[in-house]
Motif scaffolding. Structure first.
Motif, short mmCIF file in Angstrom:
data_model
loop_
_atom_site.label_atom_id
_atom_site.label_comp_id
_atom_site.label_asym_id
_atom_site.label_seq_id
_atom_site.Cartn_x
_atom_site.Cartn_y
_atom_site.Cartn_z
N GLY A 127 -4.19 -15.23 -13.72
CA GLY A 127 -5.85 -14.81 -14.31
C GLY A 127 -5.63 -13.71 -15.48
O GLY A 127 -6.13 -12.62 -15.08
N TYR A 128 -4.85 -14.03 -16.44
CA TYR A 128 -4.70 -12.76 -17.35
C TYR A 128 -6.15 -12.51 -18.09
O TYR A 128 -7.02 -13.15 -18.35
CB TYR A 128 -3.71 -13.48 -18.57
N SER A 129 -6.17 -11.11 -18.24
CA SER A 129 -7.41 -10.81 -18.94
C SER A 129 -7.00 -9.51 -19.71
O SER A 129 -6.04 -9.07 -19.51
CB SER A 129 -8.33 -10.11 -17.91
N ALA A 130 -7.51 -9.48 -20.94
CA ALA A 130 -7.45 -8.49 -22.04
C ALA A 130 -7.84 -7.02 -21.67
O ALA A 130 -8.02 -6.12 -22.10
CB ALA A 130 -7.54 -8.66 -23.32
N THR A 131 -9.10 -7.10 -20.49
CA THR A 131 -9.68 -5.94 -20.17
C THR A 131 -10.02 -5.80 -18.60
O THR A 131 -9.53 -6.64 -17.96
CB THR A 131 -11.30 -5.95 -20.73
N LEU A 132 -10.23 -4.31 -18.03
CA LEU A 132 -10.18 -4.62 -16.80
C LEU A 132 -11.46 -4.67 -16.23
O LEU A 132 -12.53 -4.72 -17.15
CB LEU A 132 -9.88 -2.98 -16.54
N PRO A 133 -11.95 -5.08 -15.03
CA PRO A 133 -13.27 -5.09 -14.72
C PRO A 133 -14.02 -3.88 -14.81
O PRO A 133 -13.80 -3.02 -14.63
CB PRO A 133 -13.23 -5.39 -13.05
N GLY A 134 -15.37 -4.27 -15.29
CA GLY A 134 -16.30 -3.17 -15.73
C GLY A 134 -15.84 -2.48 -16.72
O GLY A 134 -16.49 -1.45 -17.14
#
Ligand SMILES: [Ca+2]
Ligand SMILES: [Ca+2]
Length: 253
Positions: free
Chosen positions: A86-93
Motif C-alpha cells: 500500500g505505497y503512499s507518498a503522503t501520511l494519513p491526514g
C-alpha cells in the motif's frame, strides 16, 4: 541490615524481562509457517522456488515507540526483494510528501506507525517505526519475493540498539521453479509438461526451452528431475506484483 534490606527488595520485585521484537516467516497464505531445515537453526529455512512470495510479520511483546529495519545486502538484491504494501507518498491526514507503506502497518503498531524504503551503502530494504500508542502484537507485515536461483540473507535490526548488527538473521535459498506453466500452482499441468519433455537433453542455455525442466542441471530430463519436482507438489507461488510502488519498478531493481 542495609544488605538485608537490599536482598529483601530484590526478592519482592518482579523479575525484569526485556522487550522483544521478532519476525515470523509464513507462506503466502499468511497462516502456514515456512518450515525450517534444522530445529537447532530456526532461521535457516527450507528451499523455496523462484517466484515464491513469503510473508514476514514483525511482532513485539512490548508497547510503545520502536524503530527497526529489515535489510538484505546489495549483493543479494538481484535475488530477492523486500516489499511493502500500500505505497503512499503522503501520511494519513497530511499533504506533505512522506513515503509510507500504509498497509504494512498493522493496528497494533499504533496510529503513527510508518514504514518506508531504505537504501544504505551496503544494504537495501525497509525501515519502520511503531507509534506511542502501539500495543504488544503483530506490528508490521511485508512481502519477500524470490527472483533468482541463489541465496539471500535478510536481517532484522533494532535501530535503537544497532544499525549494523541484526537481532535476527534469516537465510533463504531459491531453487528453480516447478510451476512450469506459470499459473502459481505446482500441479498436474506442470507434471504433464515435465512428462512431455521426458528423456530430452537439458542445456545450460537459459533460453533453451528444455532448461526449465532439467531441475538438477545434469543435462538430462528424467527421474532425478521428477524427484525434485515432487518435493513441491501442490505448492503455491503467488508472486503478486507489489502494485504501484515507484521504489520497486521491476524485479531485481
Ligand atoms: Ca502450474
Ligand atoms: Ca536432470
Amino acid at each position: 541490615m542495609r544488605r538485608l534490606l537490599g536482598l529483601t527488595v530484590l526478592l519482592v520485585l518482579p523479575p525484569m524481562t526485556l522487550a522483544r521484537v521478532w519476525t515470523t516467516v509464513y507462506h503466502c497464505d499468511e497462516k502456514t509457517l515456512l518450515a525450517v531445515v534444522d530445529p537447532n537453526h530456526p532461521t535457516v529455512y527450507r528451499d523455496i522456488m523462484v517466484g515464491t512470495r513469503l510473508v514476514l510479520v514483525v511482532s513485539s511483546d512490548a508497547a510503545g515507540h520502536w524503530m527497526g529495519s529489515l535489510r538484505l545486502p546489495w549483493d543479494d538484491d538481484p535475488y530477492a526483494a523486500l516489499v511493502g504494501r500500500g505505497y503512499s507518498a503522503t501520511l494519513p491526514g497530511s499533504t506533505s510528501k512522506v513515503q509510507n507503506y500504509k498497509d504494512s502497518c498493522l493496528p497494533a503498531a499504533g496510529k503513527a506507525a510508518r514504514a518506508y524504503p531504505y537504501m544504505g551503502q551496503d544494504v537495501v530494504g525497509l525501515e519502520f517505526l511503531s507509534g506511542p500508542t502501539a500495543v504488544a502484537g503483530d506490528w508490521f507485515v511485508f512481502d519477500y519475493q524470490a527472483h533468482r536461483v541463489g541465496t539471500c540473507d535478510v536481517g532484522l535490526y533494532d535501530l535503537y540498539v544497532s544499525r549494523y548488527v541484526p537481532i535476527q538473521t534469516f537465510s533463504f535459498t531459491h531453487v528453480p521453479s516447478r510451476d512450469f506453466n506459470g499459473d502459481t500452482r505446482v500441479d498436474f499441468q506442470d507434471l504433464a509438461l515435465l512428462a512431455s519433455h521426458w528423456g530430452l537433453a537439458g542445456s545450460p542455455d537459459p533460453n533453451d526451452p528444455n532448461t526449465a525442466f532439467d531441475l538438477d542441471g545434469d543435462a538430462r530430463i528424467g527421474c532425478s528431475d521428477l524427484a525434485l519436482f515432487s518435493e513441491y507438489w501442490l505448492e503455491r507461488q503467488d508472486s503478486r506484483p507489489p502494485g504501484d510502488d515507484p521504489n520497486r519498478l521491476s524485479p531485481g531493481l
